[in-house]
Design an enzyme around this catalytic site. Structure first.
Site, PDB file in Angstrom:
ATOM      1  N   GLU A 125      -4.568   2.395  -4.398  1.00  0.00           N
ATOM      2  CA  GLU A 125      -3.106   2.456  -4.325  1.00  0.00           C
ATOM      3  C   GLU A 125      -2.516   1.184  -3.734  1.00  0.00           C
ATOM      4  O   GLU A 125      -1.376   1.188  -3.248  1.00  0.00           O
ATOM      5  CB  GLU A 125      -2.660   3.675  -3.496  1.00  0.00           C
ATOM      6  CG  GLU A 125      -3.057   3.656  -2.042  1.00  0.00           C
ATOM      7  CD  GLU A 125      -4.438   4.251  -1.767  1.00  0.00           C
ATOM      8  OE1 GLU A 125      -4.668   4.647  -0.612  1.00  0.00           O
ATOM      9  OE2 GLU A 125      -5.271   4.318  -2.686  1.00  0.00           O
ATOM     10  N   ASN A 173      -2.746  13.168  -3.836  1.00  0.00           N
ATOM     11  CA  ASN A 173      -3.932  13.654  -4.533  1.00  0.00           C
ATOM     12  C   ASN A 173      -4.338  15.045  -4.055  1.00  0.00           C
ATOM     13  O   ASN A 173      -4.685  15.919  -4.856  1.00  0.00           O
ATOM     14  CB  ASN A 173      -5.096  12.679  -4.327  1.00  0.00           C
ATOM     15  CG  ASN A 173      -4.969  11.434  -5.182  1.00  0.00           C
ATOM     16  OD1 ASN A 173      -4.390  11.466  -6.259  1.00  0.00           O
ATOM     17  ND2 ASN A 173      -5.494  10.324  -4.692  1.00  0.00           N
ATOM     18  N   ASP A 223       0.864  -1.183   0.000  1.00  0.00           N
ATOM     19  CA  ASP A 223       0.000   0.000   0.000  1.00  0.00           C
ATOM     20  C   ASP A 223       0.901   1.233   0.000  1.00  0.00           C
ATOM     21  O   ASP A 223       1.811   1.336   0.828  1.00  0.00           O
ATOM     22  CB  ASP A 223      -0.891  -0.019   1.249  1.00  0.00           C
ATOM     23  CG  ASP A 223      -2.043   0.972   1.155  1.00  0.00           C
ATOM     24  OD1 ASP A 223      -1.908   1.954   0.407  1.00  0.00           O
ATOM     25  OD2 ASP A 223      -3.069   0.766   1.826  1.00  0.00           O
TER      26      ASP A 223
END
Length: 227
Positions: free
Chosen positions: A119, A84, A76
């Protein structure tokens, strides 16, 4: 051999350039392209979730038949939401593409890197025991940590957390349970501060007994001290 593609066969059309052959070839190429789309994540170019579940089931069955372990890495990206929020979702997509590229270059040809979702990534390691799977995860962790991605003209550092496990075929285990077990170690890596590799310490103690001295040295060199 398919008679439609046998050079010795005659075209059913009387034309010198056979429209039937051309159409069959076009359809076969289109079928191949569509098949690839069902297996590949269009953003990263890695395998997708559907392929992951199918391939992992096949490798686990191979383990049950041959006794050769199947290694599994779950990863991860650390603090991905910040990317973002700070740089925008397009930059987030670019970061995911970059991660796929960096990791693809560090894996064997037989390894299968897949995008699990968002992700999160999963890597299937055929014929791989736990110590070697841990080393592979450390390679991926180190490669990403030392390969910043350029977002909006600036280098941005990326790290990821990893959980690793290996299936040895000694007990019946389905794909979902194997993934859940490995995900447990990923959550442990995140809880311990991220940018690290976690795994079952009890399993590694048993697995180390079968390693050569060089393999042991390489394995312990990858282990990070607790902070």
């Amino acid at each position: 051999m398919d008679p439609l593609f046998d050079s010795q066969e005659k075209c059913p059309s009387t034309n010198q350039e056979c429209p039937v052959f051309d159409e069959v070839r076009r359809l076969r190429e289109e079928c191949k392209r569509l098949q690839e789309l069902t297996q590949v994540d269009t953003l990263t170019g890695l395998f997708n979730f559907r392929y992951l579940m199918m391939a992992l089931e096949g490798e686990m069955e191979r383990t049950r038949r041959t006794g050769l372990s199947t290694g599994l890495i779950m990863s991860d990206v650390d603090h991905f939401k910040r990317i973002n929020d700070t740089h925008g979702h397009e930059s987030g997509n670019k970061a995911l593409q970059w991660i796929g590229k960096v990791w693809h270059e560090k894996l064997r040809r037989i390894d299968m890197a897949c995008r699990y979702g968002g992700e999160e990534f999963v890597v299937i390691l055929p014929g791989t025991r736990l110590p070697q799977a841990i080393r592979a995860a450390e390679r991926l962790r180190f490669a990403l940590e030392n390969s910043p991605v350029r977002l909006n003209g600036k280098p941005v550092s990326l790290t990821a957390s990893f959980g690793v496990d290996a299936y040895r075929g000694r007990k019946k285990l389905n794909v979902e349970t194997f993934i859940k077990q490995t995900d447990h170690f990923l959550l442990e890596a995140k809880a311990k501060g991220r940018n690290r590799v976690c795994y079952d310490e009890n399993k590694i103690t048993l697995a180390i007994e079968g390693l050569t001295s060089d393999e042991r040295e390489a394995l312990f060199a990858t282990r990070r001290p607790e902070k």
